[in-house]
Motif scaffolding. Sequence first.
Motif, mmCIF file in Angstrom:
data_model
loop_
_atom_site.group_PDB
_atom_site.id
_atom_site.type_symbol
_atom_site.label_atom_id
_atom_site.label_comp_id
_atom_site.label_asym_id
_atom_site.label_seq_id
_atom_site.Cartn_x
_atom_site.Cartn_y
_atom_site.Cartn_z
ATOM 1 N N MET A 92 0.799 -1.212 0.152
ATOM 2 C CA MET A 92 -0.018 -0.086 0.228
ATOM 3 C C MET A 92 0.933 1.121 -0.074
ATOM 4 O O MET A 92 2.310 1.286 -0.109
ATOM 5 C CB MET A 92 -0.684 -0.010 1.176
ATOM 6 N N THR A 93 0.221 2.532 0.053
ATOM 7 C CA THR A 93 0.954 3.799 0.416
ATOM 8 C C THR A 93 -0.209 4.394 0.979
ATOM 9 O O THR A 93 -1.247 4.457 1.011
ATOM 10 C CB THR A 93 1.082 4.623 -0.809
ATOM 11 N N GLY A 94 0.475 5.121 2.128
ATOM 12 C CA GLY A 94 -0.350 6.320 2.640
ATOM 13 C C GLY A 94 -1.320 5.728 3.607
ATOM 14 O O GLY A 94 -1.912 6.596 4.240
ATOM 15 N N SER A 146 8.887 17.601 1.712
ATOM 16 C CA SER A 146 8.834 16.261 2.721
ATOM 17 C C SER A 146 7.609 15.973 3.131
ATOM 18 O O SER A 146 6.717 15.104 2.592
ATOM 19 C CB SER A 146 9.668 16.924 3.931
ATOM 20 N N ARG A 147 6.661 16.709 4.155
ATOM 21 C CA ARG A 147 5.348 16.461 4.441
ATOM 22 C C ARG A 147 4.660 17.954 4.977
ATOM 23 O O ARG A 147 5.454 18.594 5.279
ATOM 24 C CB ARG A 147 5.103 15.430 5.464
ATOM 25 N N GLY A 148 3.791 17.928 4.349
ATOM 26 C CA GLY A 148 3.032 19.244 4.746
ATOM 27 C C GLY A 148 2.740 19.492 6.355
ATOM 28 O O GLY A 148 3.115 20.409 6.697
ATOM 29 N N PRO A 172 1.260 18.596 -6.999
ATOM 30 C CA PRO A 172 0.216 17.622 -6.222
ATOM 31 C C PRO A 172 1.330 16.470 -5.750
ATOM 32 O O PRO A 172 0.820 15.348 -6.268
ATOM 33 C CB PRO A 172 -0.540 17.296 -7.277
ATOM 34 N N HIS A 173 2.322 16.702 -4.944
ATOM 35 C CA HIS A 173 3.010 15.744 -4.241
ATOM 36 C C HIS A 173 3.580 14.897 -5.520
ATOM 37 O O HIS A 173 3.396 13.517 -5.303
ATOM 38 C CB HIS A 173 2.374 14.853 -3.345
ATOM 39 N N ILE A 174 4.334 15.393 -6.264
ATOM 40 C CA ILE A 174 5.021 14.534 -7.606
ATOM 41 C C ILE A 174 6.484 14.329 -7.228
ATOM 42 O O ILE A 174 6.891 13.908 -8.422
ATOM 43 C CB ILE A 174 4.849 15.239 -8.706
ATOM 44 N N ASP A 223 10.218 1.303 -9.819
ATOM 45 C CA ASP A 223 11.430 0.974 -9.149
ATOM 46 C C ASP A 223 10.902 0.884 -7.660
ATOM 47 O O ASP A 223 11.168 -0.270 -7.125
ATOM 48 C CB ASP A 223 12.600 1.687 -9.177
ATOM 49 N N MET A 224 10.117 1.861 -7.162
ATOM 50 C CA MET A 224 9.263 1.861 -5.959
ATOM 51 C C MET A 224 8.522 0.675 -5.799
ATOM 52 O O MET A 224 8.693 -0.111 -4.551
ATOM 53 C CB MET A 224 8.804 3.054 -5.697
ATOM 54 N N ALA A 225 7.551 0.324 -6.450
ATOM 55 C CA ALA A 225 6.666 -0.558 -6.336
ATOM 56 C C ALA A 225 7.179 -2.048 -6.505
ATOM 57 O O ALA A 225 6.711 -2.897 -5.694
ATOM 58 C CB ALA A 225 5.658 -0.446 -7.681
HETATM 59 C C1 8YV Z 1 5.068 8.612 -2.318
HETATM 60 C C2 8YV Z 1 6.614 9.967 -0.870
HETATM 61 O O1 8YV Z 1 4.639 8.522 -3.684
HETATM 62 O O2 8YV Z 1 8.179 8.433 -0.789
HETATM 63 C C3 8YV Z 1 7.442 9.035 -0.362
HETATM 64 O O3 8YV Z 1 7.264 8.993 1.052
HETATM 65 O O4 8YV Z 1 6.164 10.930 -0.470
HETATM 66 C C4 8YV Z 1 6.330 9.697 -2.180
HETATM 67 O O5 8YV Z 1 7.329 9.227 -3.252
HETATM 68 C C5 8YV Z 1 3.937 9.182 -1.715
HETATM 69 O O6 8YV Z 1 4.032 9.052 -0.193
HETATM 70 C C6 8YV Z 1 2.661 8.287 -2.143
HETATM 71 O O7 8YV Z 1 1.451 8.578 -1.221
#
Ligand code: 8YV
Length: 332
Positions: free
Chosen positions: A53-55, A241-243, A289-291, A301-303
Amino acid sequence: KSNKPKVYISKPVPPEVLAYLQEHCECRMWDGQGTASRQQLLAELSEVEGLLMTGVPINEELLDRAPKLRAVSTISVGYNHFDIEAMRARGVIGTHTPYVLDDTVADLVLALMLSAARRIPELDAFVKQGRWQRGQGLTDEDFFGFDVHHRTLGLIGMGRIGDAIAQRAVHGFGMQLLYHNRSRKPEAEERFQAVYCELDELLRRSDFVVMMTPLTPETTRMIRREHFDLMKPTAFFINASRGQTVDEAALFDALQSGSIRGAGLDVFDPEPPRPDHPFFTLPNVVTLPHIGSATAATRLDMAMLAARNLVAALHGEQPPNIVPELLEQIER
Ligand code: 8YV
């Protein structure tokens, strides 16, 4: 009956990643648009041993609905959505995706610095709206921006991504580098002639302040009104980083009042931001938008890395990217 571990995938992943996972796991795939809603996810977890997952907040509410869960693999380097104590109490492994996105995010940070300093979005609109052609903005000053090369970069957070930003800024743009970090980085000081600063000094001296820390209890709302008040009126604030690391109301006031010159933001709190967010009224803020990691190659690569982490964790192997706070869990 398959003895492959049951895995739930709560967001679309590239076909080669799904194919890899299906070789090693019995996969349930979220089949909606975007990612599974919280309620849909909670309804699907009762039998699964692994989650990709993410987030999604991995907290007691979710963990209590997933009694067989052994590993959670996030497709992100940030893992502030992991409730570490809740996961540790249940022996759930958490993994993330460092390294593979460092350069892509660092490129984007430099893009934000250049876009904000040279007013790229504002002047792009100026041309596209025909205002140049209609003879508006005749004096040079109307198009003036600020130089990036040879200026001073203040990096808050000198981790893997911070190091990639430093390479670009120092070796590519001849910038002087100040940094503030939980720990000193002698190797980076050597490679980049970087100078460690306490936060206030960094804010006073920098032409570009870049926020690149993980989101932790220590970095939550780390940069507030009193910090923006220390910055130069010609300085730019960049956040990839993060909002939640920034007091957004204070940032807006600093931008509107001119106590800083401009900003480049790839992250917001919350995301997506409200449609009437005050930042959108300001010409001196570049918003994305958080790109940070959003290129096809890097997200693949990340997935794939996240899938390998999950398979290794479920097969009892030492997955290489367990989040540090849970590492001792495995070493016991
Ligand atoms: C992700 C990011 O795509 O890797 C992280 O921490 O912020 C981004 O690369 C994002 O978190 C997906 O929600």
